[in-house]
Design an enzyme around this catalytic site. Structure first.
Site, short mmCIF file in Angstrom:
data_model
loop_
_atom_site.label_atom_id
_atom_site.label_comp_id
_atom_site.label_asym_id
_atom_site.label_seq_id
_atom_site.Cartn_x
_atom_site.Cartn_y
_atom_site.Cartn_z
N ASP A 144 -13.76 -38.17 17.97
CA ASP A 144 -14.58 -37.27 16.97
C ASP A 144 -16.15 -37.78 17.51
OD1 ASP A 144 -16.02 -35.91 15.22
OD2 ASP A 144 -14.97 -36.11 13.50
N GLU A 188 -4.31 -41.17 20.69
CA GLU A 188 -5.13 -41.27 19.51
C GLU A 188 -4.95 -39.71 19.28
OE1 GLU A 188 -6.51 -41.94 16.97
OE2 GLU A 188 -7.79 -43.45 17.35
N ASP A 189 -5.07 -39.37 17.87
CA ASP A 189 -5.05 -37.85 17.40
C ASP A 189 -6.35 -37.22 17.94
OD1 ASP A 189 -6.14 -39.74 15.57
OD2 ASP A 189 -5.54 -38.31 14.02
N ARG A 243 -1.84 -34.48 6.36
CA ARG A 243 -1.06 -35.01 7.57
C ARG A 243 0.22 -34.34 8.03
NH1 ARG A 243 -3.59 -39.97 9.00
NH2 ARG A 243 -3.89 -41.31 7.48
N PHE A 296 -13.98 -29.53 10.55
CA PHE A 296 -13.19 -30.85 9.91
C PHE A 296 -11.90 -30.49 10.06
CE2 PHE A 296 -11.40 -34.10 7.50
CZ PHE A 296 -12.29 -35.25 7.70
O1 LIG Z 1 -14.04 -40.81 17.04
P1 LIG Z 1 -14.06 -41.30 15.56
O2 LIG Z 1 -15.16 -40.69 14.88
O3 LIG Z 1 -14.43 -42.84 15.50
O4 LIG Z 1 -12.86 -40.73 14.80
C1 LIG Z 1 -11.46 -41.11 15.50
C2 LIG Z 1 -10.67 -41.73 14.53
O5 LIG Z 1 -10.70 -41.32 13.21
C3 LIG Z 1 -9.46 -40.95 12.75
O6 LIG Z 1 -8.97 -42.05 12.17
P2 LIG Z 1 -8.99 -42.30 10.20
O7 LIG Z 1 -9.96 -43.33 10.09
O8 LIG Z 1 -9.03 -40.94 9.66
O9 LIG Z 1 -7.55 -42.93 10.34
P3 LIG Z 1 -6.00 -42.46 10.42
O10 LIG Z 1 -5.64 -42.53 11.99
O11 LIG Z 1 -5.34 -43.36 9.46
O12 LIG Z 1 -6.02 -41.07 9.95
C4 LIG Z 1 -8.55 -40.69 13.86
O13 LIG Z 1 -7.29 -40.97 13.64
C5 LIG Z 1 -9.11 -41.82 15.04
O14 LIG Z 1 -8.68 -42.89 14.90
#
Ligand SMILES: O=P(O)(O)OC[C@H]1O[C@H](OP(=O)(O)OP(=O)(O)O)[C@H](O)[C@@H]1O
Length: 232
Positions: free
Chosen positions: A148, A144-145, A213, A200
């Site tokens: 949060d 995961e990136d 991105r 953010f």
């Molecule tokens: O811990 P959390 O608050 O649940 O957040 C984490 C997730 O939010 C982002 O995804 P996003 O919905 O932005 O989709 P993306 O991967 O396409 O950027 C990120 O890539 C994680 O998958």
């Protein structure tokens, strides 16, 4: 603890970016057109690469031996994790050149969307998105990136455990020290950077409504950037 901002992680095996660590965007390269929409750089590209190389080495050392018996199944959560995974894999290949044992793995790109604007809206993962045959009896590494609020990882772990894997670990580039995620009592196994929860972040795969991105550094978006790309 000041819950309105962030908390300091204890015992985290990660690089900790403190509240007052701010890299001036004028001191690094950045596309002109993104300049005013970025407030500052949180983690510069060079530091990201060095840290990801070490994470790749840790993953290699932990899994190479058992991957002979069960190939490691890597779940890359798209879209955000593509950049992080791309570097993790590049460094895994580099490590392979000087290790006696080979790490055997399969990669699965899993599309899950959690956020609209700055709110997490994910409620469940459909079985068709992540079916039983990819999970049952396997060793799984989630890539995961960013961690949060913890909502996505919580839902993902619940979904995966429903289908009885042999083991599950997770690697995240950025762990945000967000008071909201404390309710999950969860710590990813491999963490690149622990970052204050009130920032953010965009760049290095992370987006704000699909923008930014492609930035090389992990950056903090400015108020102007948030307003410009807000979705109604
Ligand atoms: O811990 P959390 O608050 O649940 O957040 C984490 C997730 O939010 C982002 O995804 P996003 O919905 O932005 O989709 P993306 O991967 O396409 O950027 C990120 O890539 C994680 O998958």
């Amino acid at each position: 603890m000041d819950e309105s901002r962030s908390y300091k992680p204890e015992g985290f095996n990660s690089v900790i970016i403190s509240d007052d660590t701010v890299f001036d965007k004028n001191l690094f390269t950045m596309p002109d057109e993104d300049y005013s929409e970025i407030d500052h750089i949180c983690v510069p590209e060079g530091l990201i690469k060095s840290r990801v190389e070490k994470l790749a080495q840790n993953i290699y050392d932990d899994y190479a031996e058992c991957s002979k018996v069960r190939r490691l199944q890597i779940f890359v959560i798209m879209n955000g994790a593509f950049q992080f995974f791309s570097d993790v894999e590049r460094y895994i290949k580099k490590v392979r050149e000087y290790k006696a044992q080979r790490l055997e793995y399969d990669v699965h790109f899993i599309k899950i969307k959690g956020y609209v604007n700055t709110e997490s809206v994910l409620e469940k993962i459909d079985d068709a998105v992540l079916p039983e045959e990819l999970i049952k009896g396997k060793d799984i590494l989630i890539v995961e990136d960013v961690y949060d609020s913890g909502n996505l990882m919580d839902i993902l772990y619940k979904h995966i455990h429903k289908f009885e894997p042999n083991s599950v670990k997770s690697a995240v580039c950025v762990y945000k020290c967000n008071p909201k995620n404390l309710k999950f009592d969860f710590q990813p196994d491999y963490i690149g950077f622990a970052v204050p929860g009130d920032k953010f972040l965009v760049g290095y795969g992370m987006d704000y409504n699909e923008h930014f991105r492609d930035l090389s550094h992990i950056c903090v978006i400015s108020k102007e950037g948030i307003e410009k790309y807000r979705e109604i």
